[in-house]
Design a protein around this motif. Structure first.
Motif, mmCIF file in Angstrom:
data_model
loop_
_atom_site.group_PDB
_atom_site.id
_atom_site.type_symbol
_atom_site.label_atom_id
_atom_site.label_comp_id
_atom_site.label_asym_id
_atom_site.label_seq_id
_atom_site.Cartn_x
_atom_site.Cartn_y
_atom_site.Cartn_z
ATOM 1 N N GLY A 194 -2.541 3.491 -11.886
ATOM 2 C CA GLY A 194 -1.388 4.109 -12.554
ATOM 3 C C GLY A 194 -0.074 3.643 -11.952
ATOM 4 O O GLY A 194 0.899 3.407 -12.671
ATOM 5 N N ASP A 195 -0.036 3.490 -10.635
ATOM 6 C CA ASP A 195 1.195 3.013 -9.985
ATOM 7 C C ASP A 195 1.462 1.549 -10.314
ATOM 8 O O ASP A 195 2.616 1.136 -10.461
ATOM 9 C CB ASP A 195 1.099 3.213 -8.476
ATOM 10 N N LEU A 196 0.404 0.757 -10.432
ATOM 11 C CA LEU A 196 0.575 -0.644 -10.837
ATOM 12 C C LEU A 196 1.109 -0.716 -12.262
ATOM 13 O O LEU A 196 1.982 -1.531 -12.568
ATOM 14 C CB LEU A 196 -0.752 -1.388 -10.717
ATOM 15 N N MET A 197 0.628 0.155 -13.140
ATOM 16 C CA MET A 197 1.128 0.191 -14.517
ATOM 17 C C MET A 197 2.592 0.624 -14.546
ATOM 18 O O MET A 197 3.362 0.146 -15.385
ATOM 19 C CB MET A 197 0.283 1.141 -15.369
ATOM 20 N N ARG A 243 1.462 -9.072 -7.674
ATOM 21 C CA ARG A 243 0.301 -8.891 -6.810
ATOM 22 C C ARG A 243 0.395 -7.518 -6.163
ATOM 23 O O ARG A 243 1.488 -7.030 -5.875
ATOM 24 C CB ARG A 243 0.201 -10.002 -5.770
ATOM 25 N N ALA A 244 -0.753 -6.908 -5.974
ATOM 26 C CA ALA A 244 -0.791 -5.560 -5.413
ATOM 27 C C ALA A 244 -1.948 -5.446 -4.450
ATOM 28 O O ALA A 244 -2.969 -6.121 -4.587
ATOM 29 C CB ALA A 244 -0.927 -4.527 -6.530
ATOM 30 N N ASP A 245 -1.778 -4.578 -3.476
ATOM 31 C CA ASP A 245 -2.829 -4.289 -2.522
ATOM 32 C C ASP A 245 -3.991 -3.609 -3.239
ATOM 33 O O ASP A 245 -3.799 -2.958 -4.267
ATOM 34 C CB ASP A 245 -2.278 -3.379 -1.418
ATOM 35 N N LYS A 246 -5.204 -3.770 -2.708
ATOM 36 C CA LYS A 246 -6.386 -3.142 -3.304
ATOM 37 C C LYS A 246 -6.258 -1.630 -3.381
ATOM 38 O O LYS A 246 -6.795 -1.004 -4.283
ATOM 39 C CB LYS A 246 -7.614 -3.456 -2.446
ATOM 40 N N SER A 247 -5.570 -1.041 -2.436
ATOM 41 C CA SER A 247 -5.503 0.418 -2.361
ATOM 42 C C SER A 247 -4.464 1.028 -3.301
ATOM 43 O O SER A 247 -4.369 2.241 -3.397
ATOM 44 C CB SER A 247 -5.203 0.847 -0.924
ATOM 45 N N PRO A 286 0.806 -1.234 0.000
ATOM 46 C CA PRO A 286 0.000 0.000 0.000
ATOM 47 C C PRO A 286 0.838 1.282 0.000
ATOM 48 O O PRO A 286 0.402 2.305 -0.524
ATOM 49 C CB PRO A 286 -0.821 -0.102 1.283
ATOM 50 N N ASP A 287 2.048 1.226 0.569
ATOM 51 C CA ASP A 287 2.911 2.421 0.558
ATOM 52 C C ASP A 287 3.745 2.499 -0.724
ATOM 53 O O ASP A 287 4.678 3.288 -0.807
ATOM 54 C CB ASP A 287 3.807 2.440 1.785
ATOM 55 N N LEU A 288 3.409 1.662 -1.735
ATOM 56 C CA LEU A 288 4.037 1.595 -3.061
ATOM 57 C C LEU A 288 5.464 1.061 -3.037
ATOM 58 O O LEU A 288 6.193 1.191 -4.017
ATOM 59 C CB LEU A 288 4.001 2.952 -3.776
ATOM 60 N N SER A 289 5.872 0.442 -1.934
ATOM 61 C CA SER A 289 7.179 -0.214 -1.910
ATOM 62 C C SER A 289 7.045 -1.571 -2.596
ATOM 63 O O SER A 289 5.967 -2.158 -2.659
ATOM 64 C CB SER A 289 7.670 -0.377 -0.473
ATOM 65 N N LEU A 290 8.148 -2.067 -3.129
ATOM 66 C CA LEU A 290 8.159 -3.334 -3.876
ATOM 67 C C LEU A 290 8.866 -4.406 -3.074
ATOM 68 O O LEU A 290 9.837 -4.125 -2.355
ATOM 69 C CB LEU A 290 8.866 -3.149 -5.213
#
Length: 143
Positions: A117-120, A109-113, A74-78
């Motif tokens: 655009g960040d996932l892309m 996999r990514a959090d719902k939140s 959720p904090d956009l860390s990988l």
């Protein structure tokens, strides 16, 4: 206007006579071109629809022996597996995790939140690193 080029009429000069008929062939051609333009443009106009995607009920494909999971928190860390990885070193960390096999699928996999655009952006990082087989991981909605 058109001209009739028919045979001679008794008592008529050699002048051409005017035909009082409308030539509709150019009109039909223009209408067909407009029809084709609208047929092509109509599906493109529906791109801006709001979409709420449902969960998948398809049977998942078999998992490989040692899948490589990339997680967007959720904090956009990988993270690759359980190890947090900076974005700058994602490519080299993936090469290490996959033993340089860029043809193997990478599971994202990514959090719902996480915004779309960040996932892309993460998918673009993977593509730039040479990993073109990216599988998205979601919850199984089959009951």
């Amino acid at each position: 206007m058109g001209a009739k080029l028919g045979g001679k009429v008794a008592g008529a000069d050699d002048d051409l006579t005017e035909a009082h008929e409308i030539n509709v062939t150019p009109f039909i051609d223009v209408m067909l071109v407009l029809l084709i333009i609208f047929m092509v443009a109509a599906p493109l106009a529906t791109v801006d629809l709001g979409v709420e995607l449902p969960a998948s009920t398809a049977t998942p494909p078999p998992r490989p022996d040692k899948p490589v999971f990339i997680t967007v928190k959720p904090d956009l860390s990988l993270a690759i597996g359980e190890d947090i990885v900076p974005r700058a070193t994602l490519s080299s960390a993936l090469d290490t995790a996959t033993s340089g096999k860029k043809g193997d699928p990478v599971y994202l996999r990514a959090d719902k939140s996480v915004p779309y655009g960040d996932l892309m952006d993460v998918m673009n990082l993977l593509r730039n690193a040479g990993y073109l087989k990216i599988a998205l991981v979601g919850l199984d909605a089959r009951n």
